[in-house]
Design an enzyme around this catalytic site. Structure first.
Site, short mmCIF file in Angstrom:
data_model
loop_
_atom_site.label_atom_id
_atom_site.label_comp_id
_atom_site.label_asym_id
_atom_site.label_seq_id
_atom_site.Cartn_x
_atom_site.Cartn_y
_atom_site.Cartn_z
N CYS A 160 0.53 -1.38 -0.20
CA CYS A 160 -0.04 -0.32 0.03
C CYS A 160 0.81 1.61 -0.06
O CYS A 160 1.80 1.27 0.93
CB CYS A 160 -1.11 0.04 1.32
SG CYS A 160 -1.44 1.03 1.70
N CYS B 145 -4.60 0.81 0.14
CA CYS B 145 -5.78 -0.35 0.41
C CYS B 145 -6.79 0.33 0.28
O CYS B 145 -7.19 1.24 0.23
CB CYS B 145 -5.06 -0.25 2.30
SG CYS B 145 -4.49 -0.93 3.10
#
Lengths: 227, 256, 286
Positions: free
Chosen positions: C241, C266
């Site tokens: 992420c 995310c």
């Protein structure tokens, strides 16, 4: 091998005021193994009809027709099918095949139906086609496109592919030249020699005299002729 | 030898109208039986009753199952009957689109029956599908093409491959060569004949084409108004028909 | 927003909620089985989660804390409007924190954080029938379910492999529940499929337009379908992420400019925020 007892046949034509035509009345005769019997009589006397009755192609109204231990008159369809596959061969005047199937396969077909391996069946077919002078270049083609004489020879090759114990021959030498006629007659002689019981129709008198042991005049059993 | 299929007194009514009435016969392994008759004679109704697509009102259809011997398929549970439909039975429809999934590739169409009986190896399934395409004379390179891109004859051959991949013992065919060009028909007839022989299949084939039954069927039943009016060896019924209707049917065929 | 007492609690009348609860109980009793129910007209269009909203309305109690996520995010239009709908009609507390919620309505994701036995996860389902795209007849698909005839489901996966070389179905990936019913898990990414099985929370699925409810009770066995030589794989973008650096969460790809610049973040916004608050930092974090 082949035994007919008191065999009779009528045709009922339902769509022509239910006319009933008696064609065969009370035929009895038998053919032993290794014997060839000719059916004679004028055209329309019922020779082909009688032959078709023996093959189970025409229904028989009375009497019994025994090939070995199978009575064709009362046999179940599957018994007649097995009989035709294994015991009783028939060379008709007409070739009926699935279009597109190569000649070689048409001839090998009766052997394949008996479970003979493809290679062996094809070898036998090649041998017969060679004997009957069908040029090799035609083997891969469907016989539906052949001339009448060629079709007749393919039909004979197919009929003789398997060594049937009993055979029915309908004009096997018609429309053949001298050479091929000779081949067919020797095929018949070979079949007799190995014990095949044969019933045939031969218009060709010299052929009949050469291969047949005796003659049966069908006219004697034809109600119309007796009148 | 016991029959593969023993049909006893099958009747189907549509209200007061008779679909088929009191049909009985035995079919033995390796036999091909033709059913002929005009439109509305009840031959398709009968075929659908035999194949479990329609519940008959009377009678039994006893099939010699692999595991439990002869069982009446009319009274067996639906899951059992449908399982037969995916394993030991096959049904070839007249119109290939009724028997194929048009949105699924040729390989998926053939593989479906394998997956339905629990095959879970992609490579194996694809291998068998390709093999069957070749057996019905469809080029293996077409395995990922959808049947919508196939000609009518190819679609019909694909339908046959899809049905035979699980090695059934009894094939129901409803006008399998109907609607095809004559040349395509001949090729299909040859194919069906070869498969029937090589796999030892039994088959029940409904058709109105007498030439087709003569070439493919050992036995023949003639139907009229829902009843069997005549039955016997195919060539005997065609060459020496006994019943008035059979005589009319045979004499009505155009000669070529 | 204040609780609007002109409405019955959670909008639906009590008889309707009873009817839906009965369907839910039946669904829990027969895991994976699609229970028909009399779906009501809701004050939102079909496709916006009418099935999920009716299920949520039937299970919500005044003491519940409610969370709504859409594709993992708490702040998209759909999530915001459903959250405010229940704030207004039920007066329940709402939250964006997964661990604080007792009922979570979701569209197309399962939260990253493992749920507990005290929680209920409500899925919005567009098309509940996994066999639908291959067999259009409802009568036939019902029969296939009742007789466990699922060969067709593998045909779909077969088609995937034959066309793409691998199973390309990446969401709404079919599963088999307790070795019995084949079920569509709604359009969640197949990355989430392993979380369906053995989950402590109750999972409820509502399809409003199609009028079906189905359910997974806690700790149910859920297996993703596959082939021996093409096993199921839970896949995700192969990146960490960009904001929190997580390597174990499902990622959304965000296009950042017209020069091909992109960012992987995310999809579960609550999970990402918690990680950043705990000091984790991705390479694209400001």
């Amino acid at each position: 091998m082949i035994e007919l007892k008191n065999v009779s046949k009528t045709f009922t034509l339902h769509n022509q005021s239910s006319a009933v035509i008696e064609v065969i009345n009370d035929v009895s005769f038998s053919v032993a193994a290794g014997e060839c019997v000719a059916l004679t009589g004028a055209s329309g006397a019922g020779k082909s009809t009688l032959m078709r009755m023996i093959y189970g192609n025409y229904l028989t109204q009375a009497g019994s027709i025994c090939i070995g231990d199978v009575n064709v008159v009362q046999a179940e369809p599957r018994e007649v099918i097995a009989l035709r596959r294994e015991v009783l061969g028939y060379v008709s005047q007409f070739l009926r095949v699935v279009p597109r199937v190569p000649t070689l396969d048409v001839v090998a077909d009766p052997l394949r139906a008996l479970g003979v391996p493809s290679d062996d069946a094809q070898a036998r077919a090649q041998d017969l086609l060679t004997q009957l002078n069908i040029p090799q270049r035609l083997w891969s083609l469907s016989p539906t496109t052949f001339s009448g004489g060629e079709q007749q020879r393919v039909n004979i090759a197919r009929g003789f592919a398997h060594a049937y114990p009993a055979m029915l021959l309908d004009e096997p030498t018609a429309s053949l030249d001298a050479t091929n006629r000779e081949v067919v007659l020797s095929l018949i002689e070979e079949a007799k020699a190995r014990g095949c019981a044969i019933i045939g129709i031969f218009h060709d008198e010299s052929a009949r005299d050469r291969v047949c042991n005796r003659e049966i005049d069908v006219s004697a059993f034809t109600p119309g002729a007796a009148a | 030898m016991i029959p593969l299929l023993s049909v006893q007194g099958i009747s189907k009514y549509y209200g007061a109208h008779i679909g088929c009435k009191d049909v009985s016969f035995d079919l033995y392994p390796g036999e091909v039986m033709g059913i002929v008759g005009e439109s509305g004679s009840g031959k398709s109704t009968l075929l659908n009753c035999l194949a479990g697509h329609l519940p008959p009102d009377e009678g039994q259809v006893v099939f010699d199952t692999r595991t439990d011997g002869p069982r009446d398929t009319v009274t067996m549970s639906e899951p059992e009957r449908r399982m037969l439909g995916r394993t030991d039975w096959a049904f070839v429809h007249q119109h290939a689109r009724d028997g194929l999934r048009m949105g699924v590739s040729a390989g998926g169409n053939v593989g479906e029956r394998l997956m339905a009986v629990g095959e879970r190896n992609y490579g194996d399934i694809r291998g068998k599908a390709t093999d069957w395409l070749e057996r019905v004379e469809i080029d293996a390179s077409r395995v990922d093409d959808r049947p919508i891109t196939f000609s009518g004859g190819m679609q019909q051959r694909l339908q046959i491959a899809r049905n035979l991949v699980t090695g059934p013992r009894l094939v129901f065919m409803d006008e399998p060569t109907g609607g095809l060009d004559v040349s395509v028909q001949a090729r299909l007839l040859d194919l069906i004949r070869g498969l029937v022989r090589d796999m030892g299949l039994s088959a029940i084939m409904v058709t109105h084409d007498l030439a087709v039954v003569r070439l493919l069927a050992d036995r023949l039943m003639v139907m009229k108004s829902g009843r069997v009016v005549e039955a016997g060896l195919t060539d005997q019924v065609l060459d020496d028909p006994q019943h008035a209707y059979s005589q009319l049917l045979v004499s009505s065929v155009l000669q070529v | 927003m204040t609780h609007d007492t002109e409405y019955n609690f959670a909008y639906l009348d009590e008889q309707t909620k009873r009817m839906i609860r009965r369907a839910i109980l039946k669904g829990l009793a027969v895991p994976g089985y699609q229970v028909p129910f009399a779906s009501r007209e809701m004050p939102m269009p079909y496709g916006w989660g009418t099935g999920g909203v009716q299920v949520s309305a039937a299970v919500l109690m005044p003491q519940d804390t409610f969370k709504v996520i859409d594709q993992g995010a708490d702040d998209t239009t759909n999530a915001v409007s459903i959250r405010s709908f229940f704030q207004r009609t039920a007066g329940v507390r709402t939250t964006t924190a997964t661990s604080d919620a007792s009922v979570i309505q979701t569209r197309h994701r399962i939260p990253e954080e493992r749920l507990t036995e005290d929680q209920i996860l409500v899925y919005q389902v567009p098309i509940p029938e996994p066999l639908r795209f291959l067999e259009p007849r409802e009568s036939e698909t019902r029969k296939m379910h009742s007789l466990e005839e699922y060969g067709l489901m593998h045909v779909k996966l077969y088609e995937d492999i034959s066309r793409h070389g691998h199973i390309a179905t990446s969401y709404a990936y079919p599963v088999k529940v307790e070795e019995r019913y084949v079920m569509d898990p709604s359009p969640i990414p197949k990355f989430d499929n392993p979380k369906l099985g053995n989950m402590p929370a109750i999972q409820l699925f509502g399809a409003g337009r199609e009028q079906r409810i189905y359910a997974l009770p806690p700790y149910t066995s859920v297996i993703s379908l596959d082939f021996e030589d093409h096993p199921f794989e839970a896949s995700k973008a192969d990146h960490p992420c960009g904001l929190c650096g997580a390597i174990d969460s499902y990622l959304d790809e965000v296009i950042t400019d017209d020069q091909g610049g992109r960012l992987f973040v995310c999809s579960d916004t609550d999970y990402c925020e918690n990680r950043r608050n705990a000091g984790h930092k991705g390479k694209d974090a400001a």
